[in-house]
Write a protein that holds these residues in place. Structure first.
Motif, short mmCIF file in Angstrom:
data_model
loop_
_atom_site.label_atom_id
_atom_site.label_comp_id
_atom_site.label_asym_id
_atom_site.label_seq_id
_atom_site.Cartn_x
_atom_site.Cartn_y
_atom_site.Cartn_z
N THR A 100 4.71 6.57 8.45
CA THR A 100 3.37 6.56 7.87
C THR A 100 2.60 7.80 8.27
OG1 THR A 100 3.39 4.15 8.01
CG2 THR A 100 1.26 5.21 7.65
N SER A 101 2.75 8.24 9.52
CA SER A 101 2.04 9.43 10.01
C SER A 101 2.52 10.69 9.33
CB SER A 101 2.23 9.56 11.53
OG SER A 101 1.76 8.42 12.20
N LEU A 102 3.74 10.67 8.79
CA LEU A 102 4.33 11.88 8.20
C LEU A 102 4.29 11.88 6.67
CD1 LEU A 102 7.29 12.00 10.69
CD2 LEU A 102 5.56 13.77 10.46
N LEU A 103 3.53 10.95 6.09
CA LEU A 103 3.42 10.92 4.63
C LEU A 103 2.77 12.17 4.07
CD1 LEU A 103 2.42 7.22 3.87
CD2 LEU A 103 4.35 8.45 2.88
N THR A 104 1.85 12.78 4.82
CA THR A 104 1.20 14.01 4.34
C THR A 104 1.75 15.27 5.01
OG1 THR A 104 -0.59 13.74 5.96
CG2 THR A 104 -0.94 12.81 3.75
N GLY A 105 2.86 15.13 5.74
CA GLY A 105 3.50 16.30 6.31
C GLY A 105 3.82 16.16 7.78
N GLY A 106 4.57 17.13 8.27
CA GLY A 106 4.94 17.17 9.67
C GLY A 106 5.23 18.59 10.09
N ASN A 107 5.06 18.87 11.37
CA ASN A 107 5.31 20.21 11.91
C ASN A 107 6.45 20.10 12.93
OD1 ASN A 107 5.15 22.63 13.59
ND2 ASN A 107 3.21 23.03 12.56
N SER A 118 13.19 12.02 6.66
CA SER A 118 13.59 11.71 5.29
C SER A 118 14.10 10.28 5.18
CB SER A 118 14.67 12.70 4.84
OG SER A 118 15.18 12.36 3.57
N GLU A 119 14.94 9.88 6.12
CA GLU A 119 15.48 8.52 6.10
C GLU A 119 14.38 7.48 6.33
OE1 GLU A 119 18.49 7.39 5.25
OE2 GLU A 119 18.77 9.48 4.62
N GLU A 120 13.45 7.78 7.25
CA GLU A 120 12.36 6.83 7.52
C GLU A 120 11.47 6.66 6.30
OE1 GLU A 120 10.45 8.49 10.92
OE2 GLU A 120 11.86 7.62 12.35
N LEU A 121 11.21 7.75 5.60
CA LEU A 121 10.34 7.65 4.42
C LEU A 121 11.07 6.99 3.25
CD1 LEU A 121 8.36 11.02 4.59
CD2 LEU A 121 7.54 8.71 5.04
N LYS A 122 12.38 7.15 3.18
CA LYS A 122 13.13 6.43 2.16
C LYS A 122 13.02 4.92 2.37
CE LYS A 122 16.61 9.94 1.08
NZ LYS A 122 18.05 10.34 1.23
N GLN A 123 13.03 4.52 3.63
CA GLN A 123 12.89 3.10 3.93
C GLN A 123 11.49 2.59 3.61
OE1 GLN A 123 14.17 2.19 7.95
NE2 GLN A 123 15.95 3.54 7.78
N LYS A 124 10.49 3.44 3.82
CA LYS A 124 9.10 3.05 3.55
C LYS A 124 8.77 3.07 2.07
CE LYS A 124 7.10 2.43 7.65
NZ LYS A 124 6.35 1.21 8.00
N LEU A 125 9.21 4.12 1.37
CA LEU A 125 8.79 4.33 -0.01
C LEU A 125 9.86 3.97 -1.03
CD1 LEU A 125 7.17 7.87 0.45
CD2 LEU A 125 6.00 5.66 0.48
N SER A 143 13.46 6.46 -4.59
CA SER A 143 12.76 7.15 -5.68
C SER A 143 11.40 7.69 -5.23
CB SER A 143 12.57 6.19 -6.86
OG SER A 143 11.85 6.80 -7.89
N GLY A 144 10.67 6.88 -4.46
CA GLY A 144 9.36 7.31 -3.98
C GLY A 144 9.46 8.50 -3.05
N ALA A 145 10.44 8.47 -2.14
CA ALA A 145 10.64 9.58 -1.22
C ALA A 145 11.06 10.84 -1.97
CB ALA A 145 11.68 9.22 -0.17
N LYS A 146 11.90 10.68 -2.96
CA LYS A 146 12.36 11.82 -3.76
C LYS A 146 11.18 12.51 -4.44
CE LYS A 146 15.55 13.06 -7.49
NZ LYS A 146 16.56 12.54 -8.47
N LYS A 147 10.27 11.70 -5.00
CA LYS A 147 9.08 12.26 -5.66
C LYS A 147 8.19 12.98 -4.66
CE LYS A 147 8.80 8.81 -9.37
NZ LYS A 147 8.02 7.66 -9.93
N LEU A 148 8.02 12.38 -3.49
CA LEU A 148 7.19 13.00 -2.45
C LEU A 148 7.73 14.36 -2.07
CD1 LEU A 148 5.01 12.98 -0.21
CD2 LEU A 148 6.68 11.80 1.24
N LEU A 155 0.83 -1.21 0.00
CA LEU A 155 0.00 0.00 0.00
C LEU A 155 0.86 1.25 0.00
CD1 LEU A 155 -2.74 1.40 0.24
CD2 LEU A 155 -2.59 1.13 2.72
N LEU A 156 1.92 1.25 0.80
CA LEU A 156 2.79 2.42 0.87
C LEU A 156 3.51 2.65 -0.45
CD1 LEU A 156 4.26 1.91 4.45
CD2 LEU A 156 2.73 3.74 3.71
N ILE A 157 3.94 1.57 -1.10
CA ILE A 157 4.59 1.72 -2.41
C ILE A 157 3.60 2.26 -3.43
CG2 ILE A 157 5.61 0.42 -4.32
CD1 ILE A 157 6.79 -1.50 -2.17
#
Length: 367
Positions: A109-116, A150-157, A160-165, A14-16
């Motif tokens: 996963t919680s930070l896929l749409t952003g973080g403050n 950034s590193e956590e999302l690279k592991q999840k996505l 390439s996926g993190a770069k696009k995000l 799903l994350l991919i």
């Protein structure tokens, strides 16, 4: 019973899938990441044990949904909330609220749409406000936190996926206000920068370094606000006979005049960077000079506070506060009301071009 490995595989699939970022028409960007100070803090300071700069009590939040004091230095929503709202996203959660949870594994996963990452009283410099406020999250540390994300999302996505995000996301930076108050306005403790212009340049160089770090971690679209007209806030009026402190305002004008050229220079040094510079100084001056036109009956005194213009002491649990918050420009000695912050975001998002350079936020998103 469903095998736990199968569940994990389905979650990863799903994350991919989400990494393609085919979001709805109402959602203009996949994510918004916010860094800065109390104007955009949505509760990070709540998690700082030694910080005395907190807004997790009423009357802060008296107009927030559920009459809930969340840590926002406002009667309701703030700039961070309204920017996310205009983009079509939920307001990004305070980063420290996630790392304090026992299920830290789901942070990415919680930070896929952003973080403050913003923190009340924080500045561009690590030392800004620290002697007075004991604990805060300076901008360099906020960028460190994003590096972790950034590193956590690279592991999840995947890389390439993190770069696009990140390339499609919006990075909002609202800072330097406290640097003006606690560093630029006073002699440099190190004795290295003797003139005010030298201290301004030092802050700008430090800010440029942090923006460059965000760029290196994948950020491409930046929204950077100038410092507002602090000389006209209730705190300054309370000590200056009700008038604006033009010495403070002049210092801020000088800083802002150097900020946009710094952004332009950074853009020339890197590839595929775009930015919006937001003239929050000009917007606040317009709200003051045309207060009635914007629906504000009171533009000098704070709604919540104590002393002259309710500006000498900040908003405490026992502070008196007005019943007509929407009629006030300022909520407390330093921060605008929810109504004023909504107008500010409306102006920078798709308002008159005189307040955003070289693009409005909406135009930046569309690139």
């Amino acid at each position: 019973m469903v095998n736990s490995n199968i569940v994990l595989l389905l979650i990863n699939f799903l994350l991919i899938f989400l990494s393609s970022f085919t979001f709805s028409d109402a959602q203009l960007a996949p994510a918004v990441y916010i860094l800065g100070d109390s104007l955009v803090d949505v509760g990070n300071n709540n998690y700082l044990k030694d910080s005395i700069v907190k807004a997790n009590f009423l009357p802060h939040g008296v107009d927030f949904p559920g009459m809930k004091p969340t840590g926002r230095f406002c009667n309701g929503k703030n700039i961070a909330d309204f920017i996310a709202e205009r983009i079509g996203l939920p307001s990004p959660p305070p980063y420290l609220s996630l790392v304090s949870r026992p299920d830290k594994i789901n942070n990415a996963t919680s930070l896929l749409t952003g973080g403050n990452f913003a923190s009340g009283a924080a500045g561009v410099l690590n030392t800004t406000g620290l002697a007075l406020y004991k604990e805060l999250i300076a901008l360099p540390t906020q960028v460190d936190y994003f590096a972790t994300v950034s590193e956590e999302l690279k592991q999840k996505l995947g890389p390439s996926g993190a770069k696009k995000l990140f390339a499609k996301s919006i990075f909002v930076i609202v800072t330097a206000t406290n640097d003006m108050l606690y560093y630029v306005a006073s002699p440099d403790p190190s004795g290295k920068y003797n003139t005010q212009q030298q201290r301004i340049d030092f802050v700008l160089d430090a800010l440029k370094e942090q923006l460059r770090r965000l760029y290196d971690y994948g950020a491409r679209k930046f929204v950077v606000t100038g410092v507002p007209a602090l000389g006209c806030c209730p705190f300054q009026r309370a000590w200056d006979g009700g008038e604006c402190n033009e010495v403070v305002n002049s210092m801020i004008v000088t800083f802002n005049e150097c900020l946009e050229p710094m952004l332009r220079k950074l853009k020339s040094e890197v590839k595929n960077m775009s930015y919006t510079y937001c003239d929050s100084y000009g917007i606040l001056q317009d709200l003051i000079q045309n207060a009635k036109l914007h629906g504000f009956d009171e533009f000098k005194a704070a709604c919540c506070g104590q002393g002259n213009y309710r500006g000498k002491l900040t908003c405490f649990r026992t502070s008196p506060y007005c019943s007509n918050r929407s009629d006030h420009l300022f909520w407390d000695p330093f921060h605008p009301t929810e109504a004023a912050q909504r107008i500010l975001v409306d102006n920078i998002f798709d308002g008159p071009s005189k307040y955003t350079f070289p693009l409005s936020v909406k135009q930046l998103i569309a690139l």
